[in-house]
Design a protein around this motif. Structure first.
Motif, mmCIF file in Angstrom:
data_model
loop_
_atom_site.group_PDB
_atom_site.id
_atom_site.type_symbol
_atom_site.label_atom_id
_atom_site.label_comp_id
_atom_site.label_asym_id
_atom_site.label_seq_id
_atom_site.Cartn_x
_atom_site.Cartn_y
_atom_site.Cartn_z
ATOM 1 N N TYR A 33 0.845 -1.200 0.000
ATOM 2 C CA TYR A 33 0.000 0.000 0.000
ATOM 3 C C TYR A 33 0.878 1.247 0.000
ATOM 4 C CZ TYR A 33 -2.706 -3.697 2.255
ATOM 5 O OH TYR A 33 -3.295 -4.897 2.573
ATOM 6 N N TYR A 35 0.508 5.330 1.049
ATOM 7 C CA TYR A 35 -0.263 6.368 1.713
ATOM 8 C C TYR A 35 0.535 7.669 1.651
ATOM 9 C CZ TYR A 35 -2.997 2.592 3.898
ATOM 10 O OH TYR A 35 -3.790 1.489 4.122
ATOM 11 N N LEU A 43 -3.476 11.188 7.219
ATOM 12 C CA LEU A 43 -2.906 10.060 6.503
ATOM 13 C C LEU A 43 -3.942 9.564 5.497
ATOM 14 C CD1 LEU A 43 -0.829 7.534 8.593
ATOM 15 C CD2 LEU A 43 -1.334 7.240 6.182
ATOM 16 N N PHE A 45 -4.946 7.242 1.923
ATOM 17 C CA PHE A 45 -4.646 6.105 1.055
ATOM 18 C C PHE A 45 -4.440 6.580 -0.375
ATOM 19 C CE2 PHE A 45 -5.134 1.864 -0.646
ATOM 20 C CZ PHE A 45 -5.869 2.022 -1.807
ATOM 21 N N VAL A 98 -4.496 -9.246 2.458
ATOM 22 C CA VAL A 98 -5.169 -7.951 2.455
ATOM 23 C C VAL A 98 -5.918 -7.702 3.756
ATOM 24 C CG1 VAL A 98 -7.314 -8.767 1.397
ATOM 25 C CG2 VAL A 98 -6.557 -6.409 1.029
ATOM 26 N N GLU A 101 -2.726 -7.187 9.385
ATOM 27 C CA GLU A 101 -2.147 -5.931 9.847
ATOM 28 C C GLU A 101 -1.156 -5.379 8.821
ATOM 29 O OE1 GLU A 101 -2.928 -8.441 13.580
ATOM 30 O OE2 GLU A 101 -2.088 -8.763 11.589
ATOM 31 N N GLN A 102 -1.145 -4.071 8.697
ATOM 32 C CA GLN A 102 -0.230 -3.403 7.779
ATOM 33 C C GLN A 102 0.931 -2.805 8.567
ATOM 34 O OE1 GLN A 102 -2.265 -0.667 5.103
ATOM 35 N NE2 GLN A 102 -3.996 -2.077 4.896
ATOM 36 N N PHE A 104 4.259 -0.303 8.370
ATOM 37 C CA PHE A 104 4.731 0.840 7.597
ATOM 38 C C PHE A 104 6.246 0.911 7.518
ATOM 39 C CE2 PHE A 104 1.094 3.481 6.537
ATOM 40 C CZ PHE A 104 0.102 2.910 7.302
ATOM 41 N N PHE B 34 -7.547 -1.004 13.900
ATOM 42 C CA PHE B 34 -6.139 -0.990 14.275
ATOM 43 C C PHE B 34 -5.804 0.299 15.026
ATOM 44 C CE2 PHE B 34 -5.347 -4.547 11.510
ATOM 45 C CZ PHE B 34 -6.253 -4.384 10.487
ATOM 46 N N TYR B 36 -2.417 2.602 15.824
ATOM 47 C CA TYR B 36 -1.019 2.865 15.520
ATOM 48 C C TYR B 36 -0.518 3.973 16.438
ATOM 49 C CZ TYR B 36 -1.301 0.201 11.135
ATOM 50 O OH TYR B 36 -1.439 -0.792 10.196
ATOM 51 N N PRO B 44 4.036 5.548 11.351
ATOM 52 C CA PRO B 44 3.141 4.845 12.275
ATOM 53 C C PRO B 44 3.649 3.437 12.597
ATOM 54 C CG PRO B 44 1.892 5.902 10.507
ATOM 55 C CD PRO B 44 3.340 5.967 10.120
ATOM 56 N N LEU B 46 2.425 -0.149 14.398
ATOM 57 C CA LEU B 46 1.240 -0.900 14.817
ATOM 58 C C LEU B 46 1.337 -1.307 16.280
ATOM 59 C CD1 LEU B 46 -1.415 -2.318 13.877
ATOM 60 C CD2 LEU B 46 -0.014 -4.353 13.511
ATOM 61 N N SER B 49 -4.393 -4.748 16.955
ATOM 62 C CA SER B 49 -5.447 -4.993 15.984
ATOM 63 C C SER B 49 -6.596 -5.672 16.717
ATOM 64 C CB SER B 49 -4.954 -5.897 14.851
ATOM 65 O OG SER B 49 -4.536 -7.141 15.362
ATOM 66 N N TYR B 51 -10.648 -7.450 15.855
ATOM 67 C CA TYR B 51 -11.580 -7.817 14.792
ATOM 68 C C TYR B 51 -12.959 -8.189 15.335
ATOM 69 C CZ TYR B 51 -7.205 -8.329 12.182
ATOM 70 O OH TYR B 51 -5.973 -8.104 11.608
ATOM 71 N N LEU B 88 -3.127 6.841 16.322
ATOM 72 C CA LEU B 88 -3.993 6.844 15.151
ATOM 73 C C LEU B 88 -4.903 5.628 15.169
ATOM 74 C CD1 LEU B 88 -1.256 7.686 12.505
ATOM 75 C CD2 LEU B 88 -2.985 9.257 13.351
ATOM 76 N N ASN B 92 -10.786 -0.732 8.491
ATOM 77 C CA ASN B 92 -10.709 -1.401 7.197
ATOM 78 C C ASN B 92 -11.986 -2.201 6.975
ATOM 79 O OD1 ASN B 92 -9.929 -2.755 4.887
ATOM 80 N ND2 ASN B 92 -8.393 -4.001 5.879
ATOM 81 N N GLY B 100 -8.074 -3.576 1.413
ATOM 82 C CA GLY B 100 -7.011 -3.311 2.362
ATOM 83 C C GLY B 100 -6.859 -1.838 2.686
ATOM 84 N N LYS B 101 -7.676 -1.002 2.057
ATOM 85 C CA LYS B 101 -7.567 0.433 2.283
ATOM 86 C C LYS B 101 -7.893 0.773 3.724
ATOM 87 C CE LYS B 101 -9.996 4.622 0.724
ATOM 88 N NZ LYS B 101 -10.996 5.115 -0.266
ATOM 89 N N LEU B 102 -6.947 1.366 4.423
ATOM 90 C CA LEU B 102 -7.183 1.810 5.792
ATOM 91 C C LEU B 102 -7.651 3.263 5.773
ATOM 92 C CD1 LEU B 102 -4.170 0.390 7.850
ATOM 93 C CD2 LEU B 102 -6.511 -0.476 7.731
ATOM 94 N N PHE B 104 -7.949 6.383 8.206
ATOM 95 C CA PHE B 104 -7.355 6.824 9.460
ATOM 96 C C PHE B 104 -8.122 8.005 10.046
ATOM 97 C CE2 PHE B 104 -3.316 4.625 10.014
ATOM 98 C CZ PHE B 104 -3.138 4.037 8.782
#
Lengths: 113, 114
Positions: A33, A35, A43, A45, A98, A101-102, A104, B34, B36, B44, B46, B49, B51, B88, B92, B100-102, B104
């Motif tokens: 990704y 950003y 922040l 996308f 996807v 967790e992402q 950075f 999530f 951050y 950022p 992590l 998380s 769910y 932050l 998602n 997968g676009k977060l 924020f």
């Protein structure tokens, strides 16, 4: 293990020039990704890659912005004819899948003069 | 209405206290959440998380999720000066629309005073 890496860490360019920003994701992560973080916008996308495909480019602000990913690994974000409003920190993140967790990278600070 | 909202703060707590950070989101289709931490000039990092509805604990951190109220929070117990940062909240969607676009929030600045 190694985290997400980005280069350069800082880039100063003149208005109208093209720039390329590079991202190397965590080994084995299929999703990548981009950003952008700026003072006024928080922040946001830009684009998402699954493998070498980009199913979601909805965040790219204009057609001056493009990105590609090769070999399911390294990605390059290209900004053509840079403008002052492009000044920001460009962040790359990756995840195993996807839904995961992402993580950075350290970011590239772009300054357009 | 912003998709993800946080109080910008600053939230100031004394060392050793519990810091409570809150976040609300507008899209009921959101299923992954999530937290951050971002130090000034850094990217950022992590922290947590979550769910499923309920609490999730990891060391001094507890994330709480209430999907009915569209609310997610982060509790930091025994706050330390090193916890001073911007936190932050990110959300998602899952399912067929997931890219997968977060999304924020604007972040909450936490100050832990010795």
């Amino acid at each position: 293990g190694a985290g997400v890496s980005q280069s350069p860490s800082n880039k100063v360019t003149e208005k109208g020039k093209d720039v390329e920003l590079r991202c190397d994701p965590i080994s084995g992560h299929t999703a990548l990704y981009w950003y952008r973080q700026s003072l006024g916008q928080g922040l946001e996308f830009l684009i998402y890659f699954q493998g070498n495909s980009a199913p979601d480019k909805s965040g790219l602000p204009s057609d001056r912005f493009s990105a590609e990913r090769t070999g399911g690994s390294v990605s390059t974000l290209t900004i053509q004819r840079t403008q002052q409003e492009d000044s920001a920190v460009y962040l790359c993140a990756s995840s195993f899948r996807v839904i995961d967790e992402q993580y950075f990278g350290p970011g590239t600070r772009l300054t357009v003069t | 209405q912003k998709e993800v909202e946080q109080n910008s703060g600053p939230l100031s707590v004394p060392e050793g206290a519990i810091a409570s950070l809150n976040c609300t989101y507008s899209d009921r289709g959101s299923q992954s959440f999530f937290w951050y931490r971002q130090y000034s000039g850094k990217s950022p990092e992590l922290i947590m998380s979550i769910y499923s509805n309920g609490d999730k604990e990891d060391g001094r951190f507890t994330a709480q999720l209430n999907k009915a109220s569209q609310y997610v929070s982060l509790l930091i117990r025994d706050s330390q000066p090193s916890d001073s940062a911007t936190y932050l909240c990110a959300v998602n969607r899952s399912g067929s629309s997931n890219t997968g676009k977060l999304i924020f929030g604007q972040g909450t600045t936490l100050q832990v005073k010795p």
